[in-house]
Structures are given as C-alpha cells and as structure tokens.
Design an enzyme around this catalytic site. Sequence first.
Site, PDB file in Angstrom:
ATOM      1  N   CYS A  96      -9.475   1.474   0.397  1.00 30.59           N
ATOM      2  CA  CYS A  96      -8.159   0.164   1.023  1.00 30.59           C
ATOM      3  C   CYS A  96      -7.811   0.735   2.555  1.00 30.59           C
ATOM      4  O   CYS A  96      -6.808   1.246   2.435  1.00 30.59           O
ATOM      5  CB  CYS A  96      -7.397   0.183  -0.135  1.00 30.59           C
ATOM      6  SG  CYS A  96      -7.626  -0.241  -1.642  1.00 30.59           S
ATOM      7  N   ALA A  97      -8.773   0.476   3.415  1.00 31.15           N
ATOM      8  CA  ALA A  97      -8.444   1.131   4.663  1.00 31.15           C
ATOM      9  C   ALA A  97      -7.507   0.713   5.881  1.00 31.15           C
ATOM     10  O   ALA A  97      -6.758   1.420   6.399  1.00 31.15           O
ATOM     11  CB  ALA A  97     -10.024   1.236   5.501  1.00 31.15           C
ATOM     12  N   ALA A  98      -7.206  -0.556   5.740  1.00 29.21           N
ATOM     13  CA  ALA A  98      -6.393  -1.266   6.964  1.00 29.21           C
ATOM     14  C   ALA A  98      -4.937  -0.945   6.521  1.00 29.21           C
ATOM     15  O   ALA A  98      -4.681  -0.462   5.380  1.00 29.21           O
ATOM     16  CB  ALA A  98      -6.380  -2.866   6.598  1.00 29.21           C
ATOM     17  N   PRO A  99      -4.219  -0.310   7.301  1.00 29.58           N
ATOM     18  CA  PRO A  99      -4.382  -0.751   8.985  1.00 29.58           C
ATOM     19  C   PRO A  99      -5.486   0.345   9.738  1.00 29.58           C
ATOM     20  O   PRO A  99      -5.718  -0.004  10.854  1.00 29.58           O
ATOM     21  CB  PRO A  99      -2.988  -0.719   9.491  1.00 29.58           C
ATOM     22  CG  PRO A  99      -2.384   0.166   8.729  1.00 29.58           C
ATOM     23  CD  PRO A  99      -2.731   0.025   7.233  1.00 29.58           C
ATOM     24  N   MET A 146      -4.614   3.945   9.831  1.00 26.81           N
ATOM     25  CA  MET A 146      -4.197   5.395  10.257  1.00 26.81           C
ATOM     26  C   MET A 146      -5.045   6.318   9.332  1.00 26.81           C
ATOM     27  O   MET A 146      -5.224   7.372   9.971  1.00 26.81           O
ATOM     28  CB  MET A 146      -2.652   5.308  10.212  1.00 26.81           C
ATOM     29  CG  MET A 146      -1.858   4.484  11.357  1.00 26.81           C
ATOM     30  SD  MET A 146      -0.346   4.512  10.961  1.00 26.81           S
ATOM     31  CE  MET A 146       0.230   3.401   9.550  1.00 26.81           C
ATOM     32  N   GLU A 183     -12.109  -3.133   3.776  1.00 27.91           N
ATOM     33  CA  GLU A 183     -10.864  -3.982   3.678  1.00 27.91           C
ATOM     34  C   GLU A 183     -11.489  -5.527   3.623  1.00 27.91           C
ATOM     35  O   GLU A 183     -12.335  -5.972   4.166  1.00 27.91           O
ATOM     36  CB  GLU A 183     -10.219  -4.058   5.241  1.00 27.91           C
ATOM     37  CG  GLU A 183      -9.230  -4.990   5.197  1.00 27.91           C
ATOM     38  CD  GLU A 183      -8.179  -5.076   4.381  1.00 27.91           C
ATOM     39  OE1 GLU A 183      -7.724  -6.029   3.581  1.00 27.91           O
ATOM     40  OE2 GLU A 183      -7.601  -3.898   3.891  1.00 27.91           O
ATOM     41  N   ASP A 208      -5.777   4.260  -1.539  1.00 28.89           N
ATOM     42  CA  ASP A 208      -4.187   3.939  -1.310  1.00 28.89           C
ATOM     43  C   ASP A 208      -4.305   2.319  -1.376  1.00 28.89           C
ATOM     44  O   ASP A 208      -4.388   1.785  -0.339  1.00 28.89           O
ATOM     45  CB  ASP A 208      -3.988   4.484   0.243  1.00 28.89           C
ATOM     46  CG  ASP A 208      -2.661   4.467   0.688  1.00 28.89           C
ATOM     47  OD1 ASP A 208      -1.692   5.183  -0.115  1.00 28.89           O
ATOM     48  OD2 ASP A 208      -1.836   3.432   1.266  1.00 28.89           O
ATOM     49  N   CYS A 210       2.576   3.990  -1.592  1.00 32.58           N
ATOM     50  CA  CYS A 210       3.871   4.180  -0.734  1.00 32.58           C
ATOM     51  C   CYS A 210       4.865   3.639  -1.670  1.00 32.58           C
ATOM     52  O   CYS A 210       5.926   2.854  -1.304  1.00 32.58           O
ATOM     53  CB  CYS A 210       3.809   3.732   0.757  1.00 32.58           C
ATOM     54  SG  CYS A 210       3.159   1.804   0.663  1.00 32.58           S
TER      55      CYS A 210
END
Length: 452
Positions: free
Chosen positions: A240-243, A245, A264, A309, A365
């Site tokens: 789940c790469a975006a954005p 960082m 993504e 993530d 998060c």
Amino acid sequence: MQENGFKHSVKVPRLYKIAAKIVQQVREEGASIKHLVYQAKHPNYPAILALVTQTLQNGKHLDYILRKSKILMNEARFDPWLARILITELLWGKKRLAGDAKPIQTILSYETKLKSILDKLIESKEIIKPKKVTKPRYVRINTLVMTVADAINGFRDEGWIFVRNNHTVYEDFLQMIRTLEENQFTTDLHVPDLLVFPQGTNFYTHPCYQDGSIILQDKASCIPALLLNPTPNSVVLDMCAAPGMKTSQLAAAMNNEGLVYAVEKDQRRFQSLTQIMETVGATCVKTVNRDVLTLSDKEFPDVEYILLDPSCTGSGMTDRLMYDDNTDEQRNAERIEKLAGFQKKILYHALKNFPKVKRIVYSTCSIYPEENEMIVKKVMENCKNFKLKNARKGLKTKWINSMNNENDGEYKKILKRCIYAKPEVDLTNGFFVAVFERITPKEENKMEVESE
C-alpha cells in the site's frame, strides 16, 4: 442572474473552495493535510492550513450544528464541505464572513441560529476541546542524493545551530527535543537519517524539499521501513505504497540496488506515487497500479520482504482529528469493522501467497486496538508459518511502549512484541508496528514462549 436576492455571478473565494476540497479528502481518504495544502499551491498557505485544521478539529461540533440548524436539509444544493469551512470561519476562525456569493450569504442568513446552537452546546458543557499535541518537525534525508553529514552542514550554512545528540536514554532525548530553540536542530535517536527541528518549522518552500533531497516524514512513519531492513539487491513488495515516503525510504536503505514493487490501486494516488519516486531518484522502484489482493508470486516472484501499511482510521494522526479517543468522530464502529476486515484480509494475503518472503512489517497510523493487536492475534492464530518478533529489539535503543488499552490482559504478550508510538509520550504521530518473520522448517511458532 439572481435567485432569492443572491448573486450567482459572484464566486466563493478560492481559499474557501480549496479548503473545502482538502477537508473532504482528509475525511474520506485519510490524506495528509499539509501535503494537500502544499499541492494546492495557494499563495496564502498558512491561512488555508489554519482553516482546514480548525475545521477538522471542530468536526464533531460541526456535524452537530449542521444537524440542529438543518442547513443541508433546507439548502439541498449546498456543498456540505464548503458549509463546514464557512461555518468554521464564522464561529471559530475570523468570526466574520463577507461577500455576495450565494454560499456565504446562505451561511450569514443562518448566523444567529448557528451562534445560538454553539452557545447552547458550550453551556451544556458537551463542548469537546481538542488535545494539544506538540511534536517537532522531522526531516528525513534522502540518502540516495545526499549524505546526512552534507545535510547537517547545509543547514548549518543557512544559520541553523546543530545540537549534537549524545543521549543514549530515550527519556533524556525526548526532553532535549522538547526544548529545542527555534534555530536549533539535532539527529534522531532511533532513525539514523532523520533530523529533528522545532515544531512548526516550514520546509515546504525549501529548495531541498522541492528537489527531493529532504523528505518531510514523521518519525513514527519511518519505523516500519527501518524494521523491515531490506538488504541491497533484495526484492521488496510495498503493498500500500502511496504517497511513497516509506517506499523511498526502502529504496534508500537498499542504495537503489534491487527491486521494490510499489503498489497503489487508486489512479490519482498512483500517479502521485510515480511522480514522487521520480523526484526523489528511487530508480529501483517499480510502481504498480493494481489491487494488491490480486497480486501473486507468479507475477511478482522472489519477494523477500513485505511492507504493509494499509488504509486505516488515521486515529493517530495529530494533524487530523485531535479529540480524546472515546469521542473521536472517526471512532465509528461500523467504519472500524470494515477497515479491520480489509486489514486482516490483506495481511493474510501477504503471509500466505509469497513463499520466499522472510520478513513482513505490518503498521498503521491508528491507536485503535481493533486495527492493531486484535488483527495480529487473529492472524497469528491461523498462520503458523510465521512468528511475531519483538519489534523493539530492531531499534538501537529502547522504546517506551506506553499504550495501555483495556485489552492489555488478553493481548499482553502481543503488545510486548509490538511498538506503539503515542503522541503525548513519543512526540510523534500515533502509530503501531508489528514484525513477522518466517520460521525455519525445524522451528515452531514460539510467539507464546519466546523470550522478551
């Protein structure tokens, strides 16, 4: 053309329209406020940031005021996000609205009623004051294009005073960064390529941010990639790469040697991810516009490390909604249940469909146990090929694992192996990290008895 005395030719100020769009994206997609505000490229960056933050902080009150006033019911064509922005400006921001645009005049026609509802809410003592979380500005150095030493020297040349970090005790380090003066900065205790600046330091117009040499990334967000610790020339899957960082952090850890699949599903976020990878020089990253649940080892062979993530409530993000946990408007049982179902499904997919993977890091998060230790427990009960490692052992110094949930008893052994970042304690966003490692053929799943 006029209708009900309103002038349709008069447009709503662009600042309000941009702020409304940002609030919608944050609430519906969990996007980053500061990133969206910066992308909007409005000349009055501070005003938009303040208005958006204030609107989100008062989200629960705005929902109540909109219901009681029946504005959206009576004004069916009124954009609900713009309504929130304009009411915020009237009640908490400048405390005045001016202009002939119909949306502004509509809100002003309700002014007396809106203020009366808010006054009664305050009198009832049901008003909820957002937590004040003060955390520093974290700046990760993109070591693909610049060394940490060069970055430190560069900031020194700009007039910043470097405070050498000689601390080995976490509590002492926290006290130091709490008291950084406005012209001071230091290095982080856990993340070697992370610098720490005073709260509120603005780098969005800095040349090094513009060219991708520095990345504005919260410390807690750096920990998952740090613990995944892929070696150069390995194959990594960022599910789940975006954005992007964390993706760029993985590329830096590998010195651009090897391959990182960055996945993504959303087309807009995929395009942004691809652009960011080009900006930061992450040449080992291959962006993939797919639903990650359709990925298999046949198409993406030899994956050794997985970073997961997934989408979550974002309840740990201090720049979104800062209410007490039990009153946070994000804490909607139906929404949490839906997200937790997806999180569990995608973690199972990672654990079961890539036979060469040896380490998986799962992070959110969020500070809600339903998205964190509860997910880990359910997955571990049905996946015996992996063990839950003590994530804190992957850090060079201790971490204050300060999260105390009502489920501590049942989940105590899991929590001892995971990392919780708590804003008030760790001076970061709220975050959760768990590390899974594949067991050897002769090894048993020792989660229940592994030494602490």
